[in-house]
Scaffold this active site. Structure first.
Site, PDB file in Angstrom:
ATOM      1  N   ASP A  16     -15.337 -13.180 -26.306  1.00  0.00           N
ATOM      2  CA  ASP A  16     -14.022 -12.605 -26.025  1.00  0.00           C
ATOM      3  C   ASP A  16     -13.819 -12.328 -24.538  1.00  0.00           C
ATOM      4  O   ASP A  16     -12.856 -12.795 -23.925  1.00  0.00           O
ATOM      5  CB  ASP A  16     -13.837 -11.298 -26.809  1.00  0.00           C
ATOM      6  CG  ASP A  16     -13.811 -11.520 -28.315  1.00  0.00           C
ATOM      7  OD1 ASP A  16     -13.321 -12.570 -28.734  1.00  0.00           O
ATOM      8  OD2 ASP A  16     -14.296 -10.646 -29.052  1.00  0.00           O
ATOM      9  N   ASP A 126     -12.825  -1.045 -32.801  1.00  0.00           N
ATOM     10  CA  ASP A 126     -13.182  -0.794 -31.410  1.00  0.00           C
ATOM     11  C   ASP A 126     -11.975  -0.609 -30.506  1.00  0.00           C
ATOM     12  O   ASP A 126     -12.032   0.113 -29.508  1.00  0.00           O
ATOM     13  CB  ASP A 126     -14.068  -1.924 -30.872  1.00  0.00           C
ATOM     14  CG  ASP A 126     -15.519  -1.744 -31.269  1.00  0.00           C
ATOM     15  OD1 ASP A 126     -15.877  -0.646 -31.744  1.00  0.00           O
ATOM     16  OD2 ASP A 126     -16.303  -2.689 -31.104  1.00  0.00           O
TER      17      ASP A 126
END
Length: 406
Positions: A16, A126
Site C-alpha cells: 500500500d 486501522d
C-alpha cells in the site's frame, strides 16, 4: 489540492504505502512526501527501507525506534488489564497504531506538514486507529487516505500500479497475504484465509513466521518461570530482563513450542466480519501467567469486576480509543489492582498448550488452613447454614408466593 505542499506519510514499505508515494506526487501537484516508519519490531521489514522510499519519490525517511515505549506504555498496561478482544485477539495491531500515529504527528508538526497520509483501507480498523490518534494531537491536521480517494479497487490492481511505476515489491500475487508484524505478533489475512471453511496452512513453508505448528513442536515440554512485580513481567527463570528482551525471549520459547496461534473470525469496528490468523507466542504466555498470578493475589470481587473492565478496555484498544479519558481512567483503576500482583508463575509449554506448573506470591490470598479438606480449627462448617438461609431467602420467598398462586 494545490494547498498541499508537504505530506508526512505513515510508511511501512509494504504494498500500500509503496505505491502511495508516487500516487501522492501525481495527484497533489508534486508535493513533498516525507516518509515515517515507526519501528515496533518489524525487524527485516525495515531493511532497505530508506533506499526504497527515496527511490520512489520521498524526500526523506524517518525510522523511529519505538520498541521500548511500545512494550512498556501500551502492551504491558493492556496485559495488566487482561484485555482480550472477543476472547482470542491479543490486540497486536490495535495498540501498535496509536504509538506510531502519535510519533507521526510529532514529526509532521516539526516539519510543518500540511497533511498526514496513511495507507489503511476503507474497510479496515486501522484507518480509525490512525485518525483518532491524529485528531488527539493535531485536531486540525488534514488527513489523506488514498484508499478512500483513488480508483484502485484491489491488491491485484495495486501490484499492477507498482509494476507500471517500477516499484520493487517483496510479494507476488501468489504470496499476497495481508500481514502486519511487530515485536508482539504477526497477523495473516487474505487469499485462502478469506473463506472461513479453509483450514490455514500452518505447516506450509513460510506461512508461520514466529514459530511452528503444534504438530511440529518438540515432543519434550519446556518449563519457564515468569516473575512479576505489580503486574509487570520483570524476569524469566530468575534472570532480570528489560521489557523488549523479555518479550523476545518468550516469543522464542513460545514459537518453538507452537504456542499462541489463533484462527479468528472477528467483528471489525466498521461492521463487517473478517477472518485472520494471528501468531502471538510470547504474548499468549504473558497473558496466561499474569492471569494465573491474579487468581492467587486478587480478592474475589476485584477479580470479577476486573474481568468486566477487561472487556471494555479491549474494545477501547481495538476501536482506536487509546487516547481517551475513559482508557486513561480504566488504566488508573487497573494499576490500583496491581499493587499485590507480584510473584512467580511456573508454566509448562507443550505442543501448543500452556500448562500451569505452580504459582507463588508474598501476597497470596490462598490460606491452606482454611481451604483444606482435612480437619481444621479455623473454619466452623456450621456457620454455612445461616449464610445459606440468608443468601437463599429471596428464592424461598418467591417459591412460597408461587405456591400460593398455584
Amino acid at each position: 489540492m494545490g494547498d498541499i505542499k508537504k505530506v508526512v506519510l505513515a510508511y511501512s514499505g509494504g504494498l500500500d504505502t509503496s505505491i502511495i508515494i508516487p500516487w501522492l506526487k501525481e495527484n497533489y501537484d508534486n508535493c513533498e512526501v516525507i516518509a515515517v516508519s515507526g519501528d515496533v519490531g518489524q525487524d527485516s521489514e525495515l531493511e532497505g527501507l530508506e533506499e526504497k522510499a527515496l527511490k520512489t519519490g520521498a524526500s526523506k525517511l524517518y525510522i523511529e525506534d519505538l520498541n521500548k515505549e511500545f512494550i512498556e506504555d501500551y502492551v504491558f498496561p493492556t496485559i495488566k488489564a487482561g484485555a482480550v478482544y472477543e476472547s482470542k485477539y491479543l490486540l497486536g495491531t490495535s495498540f501498535a497504531r496509536p504509538i506510531i500515529a502519535k510519533r507521526i504527528v510529532e514529526i509532521a508538526l516539526k516539519e510543518g506538514a500540511d497533511a498526514i497520509c496513511h495507507g489503511c483501507t476503507g474497510k479496515g480498523n486501522d484507518q480509525v486507529r490512525f485518525e483518532l490518534a491524529i485528531k488527539a494531537f493535531a485536531p486540525d491536521m488534514k488527513i489523506i487516505a488514498p484508499w478512500r480517494e483513488w480508483s484502485i479497487k484491489s491488491r491485484d490492481e495495486e501490484i499492477e500500479y507498482a509494476e507500471a511505476h517500477n516499484i520493487p515489491l517483496k510479494i507476488t500475487r501468489e504470496t499476497n497475504y495481508s500481514k502486519d508484524k511487530n515485536i508482539w505478533h504477526i497477523s495473516h489475512e487474505g487469499l485462502d484465509l478469506e473463506n472461513p471453511a479453509n483450514e490455514p496452512m500452518y505447516n506450509k513453508e513460510g506461512f508461520l513466521e514466529l514459530g511452528v505448528s503444534p504438530e511440529q513442536a518438540p515432543d519434550k515440554a519446556t518449563y519457564v518461570t515468569i516473575s512479576f512485580e505489580k503486574g509487570v513481567p520483570t524476569a524469566i527463570d530468575g534472570e532480570k530482563m528489560d521489557a523488549v528482551s523479555l518479550v523476545k525471549k518468550l516469543n522464542q520459547l513460545g514459537g518453538e513450542n507452537g504456542i499462541g496461534i489463533v484462527d479468528l473470525v472477528e467483528n471489525r469496528l466498521v461492521g463487517m466480519k473478517s477472518r485472520g490468523v494471528y501468531e502471538t507466542p510470547g504474548g499468549t504466555i504473558l497473558y496466561h501467567a499474569h492471569n494465573k498470578l491474579e487468581e492467587l493475589t486478587l480478592d474475589r470481587d476485584t477479580y470479577h469486576f476486573k474481568q468486566q473492565v477487561a472487556l471494555r478496555f479491549a474494545e477501547l484498544v481495538y476501536f482506536g480509543q487509546w487516547f481517551t479519558p475513559l482508557r486513561t481512567a480504566l488504566s488508573a483503576f487497573v494499576d490500583s489492582t496491581q499493587e499485590t500482583v507480584t510473584g512467580d508463575v511456573k508454566l509448562k509449554l507443550y505442543k501448543g498448550n500452556i500448562i500451569d506448573a505452580g504459582v507463588t506470591s508474598p501476597y497470596s490470598l490462598y490460606d491452606e488452613d482454611i481451604a483444606t479438606f482435612d480437619e481444621d480449627e479455623v473454619y466452623n462448617q456450621k456457620d454455612s447454614a445461616g449464610f445459606i438461609n440468608l443468601f437463599g431467602l429471596p428464592i424461598k420467598v418467591q417459591a412460597k408466593k408461587n405456591l400460593i398462586k398455584g
